[in-house]
Write a protein that holds these residues in place. Structure first.
Motif, mmCIF file in Angstrom:
data_model
loop_
_atom_site.group_PDB
_atom_site.id
_atom_site.type_symbol
_atom_site.label_atom_id
_atom_site.label_comp_id
_atom_site.label_asym_id
_atom_site.label_seq_id
_atom_site.Cartn_x
_atom_site.Cartn_y
_atom_site.Cartn_z
ATOM 1 N N ASP A 102 0.838 -1.197 0.000
ATOM 2 C CA ASP A 102 0.000 0.000 0.000
ATOM 3 C C ASP A 102 0.881 1.260 0.000
ATOM 4 O O ASP A 102 1.323 1.720 1.041
ATOM 5 C CB ASP A 102 -0.913 -0.016 1.233
ATOM 6 C CG ASP A 102 -1.825 1.203 1.242
ATOM 7 O OD1 ASP A 102 -1.853 1.945 0.232
ATOM 8 O OD2 ASP A 102 -2.501 1.414 2.261
ATOM 9 N N SER A 158 -0.361 3.983 -1.296
ATOM 10 C CA SER A 158 -1.357 4.970 -1.735
ATOM 11 C C SER A 158 -1.030 6.378 -1.240
ATOM 12 O O SER A 158 -1.134 7.336 -2.007
ATOM 13 C CB SER A 158 -2.756 4.556 -1.309
ATOM 14 O OG SER A 158 -2.790 4.318 0.070
ATOM 15 N N GLN A 159 -0.604 6.487 0.022
ATOM 16 C CA GLN A 159 -0.375 7.845 0.545
ATOM 17 C C GLN A 159 0.812 8.552 -0.128
ATOM 18 O O GLN A 159 0.631 9.635 -0.701
ATOM 19 C CB GLN A 159 -0.206 7.799 2.055
ATOM 20 C CG GLN A 159 -0.393 9.167 2.661
ATOM 21 C CD GLN A 159 -0.070 9.193 4.143
ATOM 22 O OE1 GLN A 159 0.067 8.155 4.779
ATOM 23 N NE2 GLN A 159 0.066 10.379 4.687
ATOM 24 N N HIS A 186 2.274 7.900 -2.929
ATOM 25 C CA HIS A 186 2.079 8.028 -4.374
ATOM 26 C C HIS A 186 1.035 9.098 -4.711
ATOM 27 O O HIS A 186 1.211 9.885 -5.645
ATOM 28 C CB HIS A 186 1.675 6.672 -4.980
ATOM 29 C CG HIS A 186 2.824 5.705 -5.048
ATOM 30 N ND1 HIS A 186 2.723 4.454 -5.583
ATOM 31 C CD2 HIS A 186 4.119 5.841 -4.656
ATOM 32 C CE1 HIS A 186 3.906 3.837 -5.521
ATOM 33 N NE2 HIS A 186 4.761 4.669 -4.935
ATOM 34 N N GLN A 187 -0.055 9.131 -3.913
ATOM 35 C CA GLN A 187 -1.070 10.163 -4.169
ATOM 36 C C GLN A 187 -0.507 11.541 -3.820
ATOM 37 O O GLN A 187 -0.774 12.522 -4.511
ATOM 38 C CB GLN A 187 -2.345 9.855 -3.358
ATOM 39 C CG GLN A 187 -3.570 10.607 -3.859
ATOM 40 C CD GLN A 187 -3.899 10.316 -5.330
ATOM 41 O OE1 GLN A 187 -3.813 9.180 -5.788
ATOM 42 N NE2 GLN A 187 -4.243 11.357 -6.088
ATOM 43 N N ASP A 197 1.589 2.241 -10.481
ATOM 44 C CA ASP A 197 0.628 2.870 -9.561
ATOM 45 C C ASP A 197 0.582 4.390 -9.739
ATOM 46 O O ASP A 197 -0.497 4.981 -9.817
ATOM 47 C CB ASP A 197 0.968 2.515 -8.108
ATOM 48 C CG ASP A 197 -0.110 3.001 -7.154
ATOM 49 O OD1 ASP A 197 -1.295 2.720 -7.404
ATOM 50 O OD2 ASP A 197 0.224 3.695 -6.177
ATOM 51 N N ARG A 217 -2.458 6.809 -11.109
ATOM 52 C CA ARG A 217 -2.963 7.910 -10.263
ATOM 53 C C ARG A 217 -2.845 9.246 -10.993
ATOM 54 O O ARG A 217 -3.735 10.092 -10.921
ATOM 55 C CB ARG A 217 -2.193 7.966 -8.933
ATOM 56 C CG ARG A 217 -2.532 6.827 -8.023
ATOM 57 C CD ARG A 217 -1.657 6.820 -6.763
ATOM 58 N NE ARG A 217 -1.925 5.612 -6.016
ATOM 59 C CZ ARG A 217 -2.946 5.463 -5.161
ATOM 60 N NH1 ARG A 217 -3.733 6.479 -4.922
ATOM 61 N NH2 ARG A 217 -3.147 4.317 -4.545
ATOM 62 N N ARG A 251 -7.371 -1.160 -12.707
ATOM 63 C CA ARG A 251 -7.713 0.214 -13.106
ATOM 64 C C ARG A 251 -7.626 0.412 -14.618
ATOM 65 O O ARG A 251 -8.143 1.383 -15.156
ATOM 66 C CB ARG A 251 -6.789 1.216 -12.399
ATOM 67 C CG ARG A 251 -7.090 1.383 -10.926
ATOM 68 C CD ARG A 251 -6.031 2.192 -10.221
ATOM 69 N NE ARG A 251 -4.774 1.461 -10.100
ATOM 70 C CZ ARG A 251 -3.713 1.917 -9.431
ATOM 71 N NH1 ARG A 251 -3.758 3.089 -8.829
ATOM 72 N NH2 ARG A 251 -2.610 1.190 -9.354
#
Ligand SMILES: C[S@@+](CC[C@H](N)C(=O)[O-])C[C@H]1O[C@@H](n2cnc3c(N)ncnc32)[C@H](O)[C@@H]1O
Length: 217
Positions: free
Chosen positions: A23, A25-26, A28-29, A55, A59, A87
């Motif tokens: 994970d 996500s943080q 990378h976002q 990823d 995004r 995705r």
């Protein structure tokens, strides 16, 4: 502490699976948001260097639906994960290419923006990244790169693994530790930019990350 190289390409199936399923996500976002905060403009063609399992490419493409993202990597294993990402069905403005850098030709001759996360520390010769950025740029190309910084001592690298990856699988902890040892210091990155004659800003953004950003002249 001297730089200790890690394997350049990430091709081992177990390693890639752990990386692709982790994970991120943080960070990378945050990376995508940072780009839009710094530049806040429309970008037609975007190149993601060392895109891995894609990823960040996905995004970025989702956050900027009018752009077309080209993700490049030399690991077939990584690219296979990128291609089978669920995705892919909904985010159509991303395309992946197998390129070993330095590459004679990039998928396009020039780009409106170039992004890269965590490629630099994999490269035995860092100028490969800076010269590829020059190769793929045109006047005013927006550039944002993020990577790890090498700590001064082994104990600091161990401490960072404890702080940020204690609950991750052993293979990811191992990778993170060796990535820290393979990373560059901020002074080394500044010297690389000077040697490449790239007038880009370099800024520390956390206890383990720096960014390089700016527009190509
Ligand atoms: C740590 S991963 C980062 C992946 C992705 N950017 C991310 O943030 O999730 C580094 C990637 O760079 C790729 N790589 C390393 N050296 C390369 C080279 N010379 N040419 C192309 N890809 C390379 C590796 O195969 C790996 O997928």
């Amino acid at each position: 502490m001297k730089r200790q190289l890690e394997p350049e390409l990430m091709e081992d199936e177990a390693q890639v699976k752990a990386y692709a399923e982790a994970d991120f996500s943080q960070p990378h976002q945050n990376f995508v948001s940072l780009f839009n905060e710094i530049f806040c403009q429309q970008h037609d063609y975007v190149l993601d260097l060392g895109c891995g399992a894609g990823d960040i490419s996905y995004r970025f493409a989702k956050a900027n639906p009018d752009c077309i993202v080209h993700g490049v990597d030399a690991s077939e294993t990584m690219l296979a994960w990128a291609q089978k990402d669920p995705r892919r069905a909904s985010i159509k403005n991303v395309h992946f290419f197998n390129r070993y850098l330095p590459a004679e030709q990039l998928p396009r001759s020039s780009y409106d923006a170039i992004i890269s996360n965590s490629l630099l520390h994999h490269l035995p010769e860092p100028q490969v990244l800076w010269q590829t950025i020059k190769q793929g740029s045109q006047p005013k190309t927006k550039i944002l790169l993020m990577d790890l910084m090498r700590p001064a001592r082994l104990q600091q690298a161990q401490q960072l693994v404890q702080t940020y990856a204690a609950n991750e699988p052993a293979i990811l902890q191992h990778d993170f530790y060796h990535s820290l040892l393979a990373a560059f210091t901020i002074e080394e990155v500044q010297a690389q930019l000077n040697a490449a004659d790239l007038a880009l800003a370099c800024r520390i953004i956390s206890d383990r990350h720096f960014i390089v950003y700016g527009s190509f002249n």
